[in-house]
Design a protein around this motif. Structure first.
Motif, PDB file in Angstrom:
ATOM      1  N   GLU A  34       7.287  10.271  -4.923  1.00  0.00           N
ATOM      2  CA  GLU A  34       7.546  11.037  -3.702  1.00  0.00           C
ATOM      3  C   GLU A  34       7.579  10.164  -2.456  1.00  0.00           C
ATOM      4  OE1 GLU A  34       4.408  13.851  -3.765  1.00  0.00           O
ATOM      5  OE2 GLU A  34       5.257  15.019  -5.440  1.00  0.00           O
ATOM      6  N   ARG A  35       6.879   9.032  -2.477  1.00  0.00           N
ATOM      7  CA  ARG A  35       6.743   8.215  -1.270  1.00  0.00           C
ATOM      8  C   ARG A  35       7.534   6.912  -1.339  1.00  0.00           C
ATOM      9  NH1 ARG A  35       0.212   9.353  -0.640  1.00  0.00           N
ATOM     10  NH2 ARG A  35       0.448  11.636  -0.605  1.00  0.00           N
ATOM     11  N   GLY A  36       8.459   6.843  -2.291  1.00  0.00           N
ATOM     12  CA  GLY A  36       9.354   5.692  -2.338  1.00  0.00           C
ATOM     13  C   GLY A  36       8.676   4.385  -2.675  1.00  0.00           C
ATOM     14  N   GLY A  37       7.619   4.442  -3.470  1.00  0.00           N
ATOM     15  CA  GLY A  37       6.908   3.227  -3.836  1.00  0.00           C
ATOM     16  C   GLY A  37       7.423   2.631  -5.134  1.00  0.00           C
ATOM     17  N   ARG A  38       6.724   1.612  -5.597  1.00  0.00           N
ATOM     18  CA  ARG A  38       7.042   0.985  -6.878  1.00  0.00           C
ATOM     19  C   ARG A  38       5.739   0.800  -7.650  1.00  0.00           C
ATOM     20  NH1 ARG A  38      11.206  -3.768  -7.004  1.00  0.00           N
ATOM     21  NH2 ARG A  38      11.816  -2.643  -8.891  1.00  0.00           N
ATOM     22  N   LEU A  39       5.827   1.009  -8.954  1.00  0.00           N
ATOM     23  CA  LEU A  39       4.638   0.987  -9.802  1.00  0.00           C
ATOM     24  C   LEU A  39       4.921   0.195 -11.068  1.00  0.00           C
ATOM     25  CD1 LEU A  39       1.777   2.078 -10.563  1.00  0.00           C
ATOM     26  CD2 LEU A  39       2.943   4.078 -11.542  1.00  0.00           C
ATOM     27  N   PHE A  92      -1.991   6.594  -1.572  1.00  0.00           N
ATOM     28  CA  PHE A  92      -0.862   5.706  -1.853  1.00  0.00           C
ATOM     29  C   PHE A  92       0.071   5.763  -0.653  1.00  0.00           C
ATOM     30  CE2 PHE A  92       3.203   4.390  -3.596  1.00  0.00           C
ATOM     31  CZ  PHE A  92       2.848   3.328  -4.414  1.00  0.00           C
ATOM     32  N   ALA A  93       0.189   4.645   0.047  1.00  0.00           N
ATOM     33  CA  ALA A  93       0.979   4.607   1.276  1.00  0.00           C
ATOM     34  C   ALA A  93       2.471   4.658   0.964  1.00  0.00           C
ATOM     35  CB  ALA A  93       0.656   3.340   2.061  1.00  0.00           C
ATOM     36  N   PRO A  94       3.269   5.241   1.843  1.00  0.00           N
ATOM     37  CA  PRO A  94       4.721   5.258   1.629  1.00  0.00           C
ATOM     38  C   PRO A  94       5.273   3.847   1.446  1.00  0.00           C
ATOM     39  CG  PRO A  94       4.119   6.743   3.404  1.00  0.00           C
ATOM     40  CD  PRO A  94       2.876   5.972   3.056  1.00  0.00           C
ATOM     41  N   GLY A  95       6.106   3.685   0.417  1.00  0.00           N
ATOM     42  CA  GLY A  95       6.741   2.398   0.161  1.00  0.00           C
ATOM     43  C   GLY A  95       5.837   1.340  -0.433  1.00  0.00           C
ATOM     44  N   ALA A  96       4.622   1.698  -0.782  1.00  0.00           N
ATOM     45  CA  ALA A  96       3.679   0.703  -1.310  1.00  0.00           C
ATOM     46  C   ALA A  96       4.086   0.255  -2.710  1.00  0.00           C
ATOM     47  CB  ALA A  96       2.269   1.273  -1.326  1.00  0.00           C
ATOM     48  N   ARG A  97       3.557  -0.885  -3.115  1.00  0.00           N
ATOM     49  CA  ARG A  97       3.801  -1.440  -4.442  1.00  0.00           C
ATOM     50  C   ARG A  97       2.459  -1.621  -5.135  1.00  0.00           C
ATOM     51  NH1 ARG A  97       8.187  -6.196  -2.867  1.00  0.00           N
ATOM     52  NH2 ARG A  97       9.809  -4.789  -2.066  1.00  0.00           N
ATOM     53  N   LEU A  98       2.369  -1.152  -6.370  1.00  0.00           N
ATOM     54  CA  LEU A  98       1.114  -1.229  -7.112  1.00  0.00           C
ATOM     55  C   LEU A  98       1.384  -1.812  -8.493  1.00  0.00           C
ATOM     56  CD1 LEU A  98      -1.927  -0.515  -7.460  1.00  0.00           C
ATOM     57  CD2 LEU A  98      -1.177   1.719  -8.314  1.00  0.00           C
ATOM     58  N   ILE A  99       0.613  -2.832  -8.856  1.00  0.00           N
ATOM     59  CA  ILE A  99       0.686  -3.425 -10.192  1.00  0.00           C
ATOM     60  C   ILE A  99      -0.677  -3.216 -10.832  1.00  0.00           C
ATOM     61  CG2 ILE A  99       1.064  -5.509 -11.547  1.00  0.00           C
ATOM     62  CD1 ILE A  99       2.410  -5.263  -8.010  1.00  0.00           C
ATOM     63  N   SER A 130      15.928  -1.740  -7.818  1.00  0.00           N
ATOM     64  CA  SER A 130      15.249  -0.709  -7.030  1.00  0.00           C
ATOM     65  C   SER A 130      14.557   0.306  -7.938  1.00  0.00           C
ATOM     66  CB  SER A 130      16.260   0.012  -6.128  1.00  0.00           C
ATOM     67  OG  SER A 130      17.304   0.589  -6.915  1.00  0.00           O
ATOM     68  N   GLU A 131      14.439  -0.014  -9.214  1.00  0.00           N
ATOM     69  CA  GLU A 131      13.772   0.875 -10.175  1.00  0.00           C
ATOM     70  C   GLU A 131      12.344   1.138  -9.696  1.00  0.00           C
ATOM     71  OE1 GLU A 131      13.924   3.215 -13.497  1.00  0.00           O
ATOM     72  OE2 GLU A 131      15.520   1.778 -13.058  1.00  0.00           O
ATOM     73  N   PRO A 132      11.908   2.400  -9.676  1.00  0.00           N
ATOM     74  CA  PRO A 132      10.598   2.687  -9.083  1.00  0.00           C
ATOM     75  C   PRO A 132       9.398   2.370  -9.959  1.00  0.00           C
ATOM     76  CG  PRO A 132      11.645   4.712  -9.803  1.00  0.00           C
ATOM     77  CD  PRO A 132      12.666   3.628  -9.982  1.00  0.00           C
ATOM     78  N   ALA A 133       9.554   2.447 -11.280  1.00  0.00           N
ATOM     79  CA  ALA A 133       8.365   2.313 -12.131  1.00  0.00           C
ATOM     80  C   ALA A 133       8.703   1.603 -13.430  1.00  0.00           C
ATOM     81  CB  ALA A 133       7.769   3.687 -12.426  1.00  0.00           C
TER      82      ALA A 133
END
Length: 218
Positions: free
Chosen positions: A110-115, A81-88, A41-44
């Motif tokens: 802030e929005r619980g995403g992953r990067l 950046f949408a909440p919970g979105a994932r960006l690579i 669950s690591e965010p970034a």
């Protein structure tokens, strides 16, 4: 006598499938770390290292695992950046606007995403001098892809010859590996020099051509 022609066909596009990743030496550890990140669950995550180390390839493997495409960072900053979105995002070192880059990193948090970011060099250098961004990048989980050890150097050269559809005599890579600097740049330069020698000689790449290729380079 059998000859081999090196034809000037356009280079094939890179293949970024997991099956094409050279999981030898330090790269095997990098792949395992990427799998660990995907399952966590690591965010970034920042993937960094020298040119040709497989950063973009690893980013594509993570993109497949996370169900998102790889985009250039410069095309991603400044957008919602949408909440919970994932960006690579690749090319994190290519001078994205620091303020917009920081806003993206903050939005992910802030929005619980992953990067996932991939780029050359130290991630702190991607900040463009913006101290807050440098701090955020330094705090990210990191996969460092170092220059290759000898086992990985051999694998990289074999893959490069294969991609060029060039046959090499047994022992060519074994001869070259201990004589080259342990860098991806040296592996690429050797394969390119060997191909030039092949064009001049018109025969498969053997130890004689390998010696001449190394002599041209060093």
């Amino acid at each position: 006598m059998t000859t081999q022609l090196a034809l000037d066909f356009p280079s094939a596009p890179p293949r970024y499938r997991r099956a094409d990743f050279i999981a030898a030496g330090a790269a095997a550890s990098a792949l395992a770390a990427a799998d660990g990140f995907a399952a966590s669950s690591e965010p970034a995550l920042a993937i960094c290292g020298p040119a040709g180390a497989g950063k973009t390839h690893l980013a594509h493997i993570l993109a497949e695992a996370l169900g998102r495409p790889v985009v250039a960072l410069a095309d991603a900053v400044g957008r919602p950046f949408a909440p919970g979105a994932r960006l690579i995002a690749d090319d994190a070192d290519r001078g994205a606007d620091p303020g917009e880059f920081l806003a993206l990193v903050e939005a992910v948090r802030e929005r619980g995403g992953r990067l996932v970011l991939a780029g050359r060099g130290d991630p702190r250098d991607w900040a463009g001098g913006l101290r807050d961004l440098e701090t955020r990048l330094a705090a990210m989980a990191r996969i460092v892809m170092p220059e290759p050890d000898e086992a990985l150097l051999r694998a990289v050269m074999l893959k490069a010859f294969e991609d060029r559809q060039l046959r090499v005599s047994p022992g060519v890579v074994d001869y070259a590996a201990p004589r080259l600097p342990r860098t991806y740049a040296a592996a690429r330069a050797f394969v390119e020099a060997a191909e030039e020698e092949l064009k001049a000689a018109g025969r498969p790449i053997n130890l004689g051509l390998a010696r001449r290729a190394i002599a041209r380079l060093f």
